[in-house]
Design an enzyme around this catalytic site. Structure first.
Site, mmCIF file in Angstrom:
data_model
loop_
_atom_site.group_PDB
_atom_site.id
_atom_site.type_symbol
_atom_site.label_atom_id
_atom_site.label_comp_id
_atom_site.label_asym_id
_atom_site.label_seq_id
_atom_site.Cartn_x
_atom_site.Cartn_y
_atom_site.Cartn_z
ATOM 1 C CG ASP A 109 -0.317 -0.203 2.497
ATOM 2 O OD1 ASP A 109 0.923 -0.312 2.515
ATOM 3 O OD2 ASP A 109 -1.022 -0.228 3.514
ATOM 4 C CG HIS A 117 17.956 4.137 -20.921
ATOM 5 N ND1 HIS A 117 16.853 3.753 -21.629
ATOM 6 C CD2 HIS A 117 18.290 5.348 -21.424
ATOM 7 C CE1 HIS A 117 16.552 4.676 -22.535
ATOM 8 N NE2 HIS A 117 17.410 5.653 -22.428
ATOM 9 C CG ASP A 145 21.369 11.826 -19.027
ATOM 10 O OD1 ASP A 145 20.726 12.829 -18.670
ATOM 11 O OD2 ASP A 145 21.113 11.189 -20.070
ATOM 12 C CG ASP A 184 17.877 15.399 -20.580
ATOM 13 O OD1 ASP A 184 18.764 14.833 -19.928
ATOM 14 O OD2 ASP A 184 17.307 14.884 -21.563
ATOM 15 C CG HIS A 188 21.937 8.159 -28.099
ATOM 16 N ND1 HIS A 188 22.109 9.503 -28.318
ATOM 17 C CD2 HIS A 188 23.012 7.771 -27.363
ATOM 18 C CE1 HIS A 188 23.215 9.908 -27.725
ATOM 19 N NE2 HIS A 188 23.797 8.878 -27.153
ATOM 20 C CG HIS A 203 14.914 14.395 -26.033
ATOM 21 N ND1 HIS A 203 14.451 15.152 -24.971
ATOM 22 C CD2 HIS A 203 16.054 13.809 -25.593
ATOM 23 C CE1 HIS A 203 15.267 14.999 -23.935
ATOM 24 N NE2 HIS A 203 16.259 14.195 -24.284
ATOM 25 C CG HIS A 209 12.479 11.540 -23.819
ATOM 26 N ND1 HIS A 209 12.758 10.213 -23.923
ATOM 27 C CD2 HIS A 209 13.661 12.136 -23.495
ATOM 28 C CE1 HIS A 209 14.045 10.001 -23.673
ATOM 29 N NE2 HIS A 209 14.611 11.160 -23.397
ATOM 30 C CD GLU A 259 20.135 13.425 -25.365
ATOM 31 O OE1 GLU A 259 20.610 12.530 -24.661
ATOM 32 O OE2 GLU A 259 18.975 13.856 -25.260
ATOM 33 C CE1 TYR A 279 27.017 6.805 -24.394
ATOM 34 C CE2 TYR A 279 26.371 6.817 -26.714
ATOM 35 C CZ TYR A 279 26.329 7.387 -25.454
ATOM 36 O OH TYR A 279 25.611 8.533 -25.246
ATOM 37 N NE ARG A 300 23.551 10.730 -22.727
ATOM 38 C CZ ARG A 300 23.635 9.522 -22.203
ATOM 39 N NH1 ARG A 300 24.221 8.539 -22.879
ATOM 40 N NH2 ARG A 300 23.160 9.259 -20.988
ATOM 41 C CD GLU A 356 20.728 15.300 -22.485
ATOM 42 O OE1 GLU A 356 21.133 14.508 -21.609
ATOM 43 O OE2 GLU A 356 19.592 15.246 -22.981
#
Ligand code: GLY
Ligand code: MN
Ligand code: MN
Length: 434
Positions: A39, A228, A245, A256, A340, A344, A351, A376, A380, A400, A402
């Site tokens: 709960d 991710h 990130d 972002d 990628h 965006h 996003h 970005e 890799y 990366r 960004e």
């Protein structure tokens, strides 16, 4: 409390409703609470369309507009006042508070939803509804013979161009996230825990009355090459890069940012080669973010620099055209290491709406003043990969970079420019607490 002036919301509502035909019914539900375990619930975050139209942030509610009996009338259906529930879950505005303090003509209890909307469904010629969020309305409409249209395209066309008030808020969000990344750089050092850097970043958000906009990614060493990654549970070894990130949400509006830096304060030669290439491609992509350019222009700019750089570093052994592949699809072998999109839209959703996603019809939407996007690119080289050859010199590196970019008539404006990304600027502050 409303984030923006009442007139800002009323302007958004009329810009949306003016596009719709006579005798329409619009129903925009917000989400219910979501169970995390037994709960215990996840912290509630209202649906972005609801926030956009009227700033209402309680769960289980519905914004409604109808012009079946003359000019547009707007309403909110909200959870009713209930002292016992409020003792456990927090105060509710109730229909009375909603009608008085939110930009709608009237408000009702959600318990009256069925009674109020059933006759409107029957008498309206056009129904605009976001399905899949409110089971009660889903089943009422399933039972009716009326066709249901999606209102999102109308709303997305508005949401993608930010108002002056939204831009001001997104500047704050970008600035706060920049400060958080600087604090993390200062907290760097060999062996630092990914979790510790996460806590530095997120405590900066929380202590400034903000929250994360998406789970923070803090990947040291090889973890930087997992797009991710967010378990953030490994220490970062001496000599390793860390990729962070992380962005915040201020009054619903996201930032972002990604930065990648060596925890010991000095890039190795191999790390520097990859970092400088990604930085060069990011700067070229930002420069391509001009009003009137098509979405693909900045992906094209980033991709060409990356592909040429991979050739120059000896990672790809082919021509630039071969490295890029099909010029409309950018599917050449450079994608093995930059897999990628280059950016965006950014706004109420990290996003955000507006299109421009990978797989969209080429060449994507046109960039227009008031749009805010991320830029970005990354490279890799996870050494565990079996899908492609990983050059030994670069094995284990993930980079990366960004930033958040506002499109203006006078060129791109980087909202996250106070967050250092030049190697010398980062090396000067890494590990320098205080
Ligand atoms: N933080 C998610 C992204 O960069 O798209
Ligand atoms: Mn992003
Ligand atoms: Mn990001």
């Amino acid at each position: 409390m409303l984030t923006f002036s009442e007139s800002e919301y009323l302007n958004r509502q009329s810009a949306f409703l003016d596009e719709l035909p006579e005798n329409s019914l619009v129903l925009i539900p917000t989400n219910p609470k979501s169970v995390r375990s037994n709960d215990t619930h996840y912290p509630f975050r209202a649906n972005s369309y609801m926030l956009y139209l009227c700033g209402w942030s309680e769960s289980d509610s519905v914004w409604m507009a109808s012009n079946s009996e003359g000019p547009w009338k707007t309403s909110l259906f909200v959870l009713p006042r209930d002292t016992k529930a409020e003792i456990w879950e927090g105060r509710r505005a109730g229909p009375e508070g909603a009608a008085e303090n939110w930009p709608v003509d009237s408000a009702y209890s959600v318990d009256d939803l069925d009674k109020e909307i059933t006759p409107l469904i029957e008498c309206s010629n056009h129904i605009f509804y976001i399905s899949g969020i409110n089971p009660k309305i889903d089943s009422l409409l399933d039972d009716s013979v009326k066709e249901v249209a999606d209102p999102k395209p109308y709303l997305d066309a508005l949401r993608v161009i930010k108002s002056d008030a939204e831009i001001e808020l997104m500047r704050k969000s970008a600035e706060l996230a920049s400060q958080a990344h600087i604090l993390a750089m200062r907290a760097g050092g060999p062996g630092v825990g990914e979790w510790h850097l996460q806590s530095v970043i997120e405590s900066c958000f929380t202590s400034n009355r903000a929250q994360w906009a998406y789970p923070s990614i803090v990947g040291g060493g090889e973890n930087a090459a997992i797009l991710h990654y967010n378990s953030n549970h490994d220490p970062v070894g001496d000599g390793d890069l860390v990729l962070i990130d992380a962005g915040c949400e201020v009054e619903g509006y996201a930032s972002d940012i990604t930065r990648t830096w060596p925890v010991n304060g000095s890039f190795t030669d191999a790390q520097r080669e990859i970092y400088e290439l990604v930085l060069k491609s990011q700067i070229a992509a930002i420069e391509a973010c001009q009003s009137g350019a098509r979405w693909m222009a900045f992906h094209d700019a980033a991709s060409r620099v990356i592909a040429q750089g991979l050739i120059d570093l000896g990672i790809l052994d082919c021509t630039l055209d071969e490295a890029i592949g099909n010029p409309l699809e950018f599917d050449g072998p450079y994608r093995n290491y930059f897999m990628h999109g280059t950016g965006h839209f950014l706004g109420l959703d990290v996003h955000d709406v507006g299109g421009g996603r990978q797989g969209d019809e080429d060449p994507g939407p046109e960039l227009r003043p008031g749009m805010i996007i991320t830029v970005e690119p990354g490279l890799y080289f996870g050494s565990w990969r079996t899908d492609v050859e990983i050059p030994e010199r670069y094995a284990g590196i993930g980079v990366r970079i960004e930033d958040d970019v506002l499109i203006t008539e006078n060129g791109p404006v980087v909202l996250t420019s106070s967050c250092p990304k030049e190697i010398s600027a980062m090396e000067a502050i890494i590990g320098q607490e205080g």
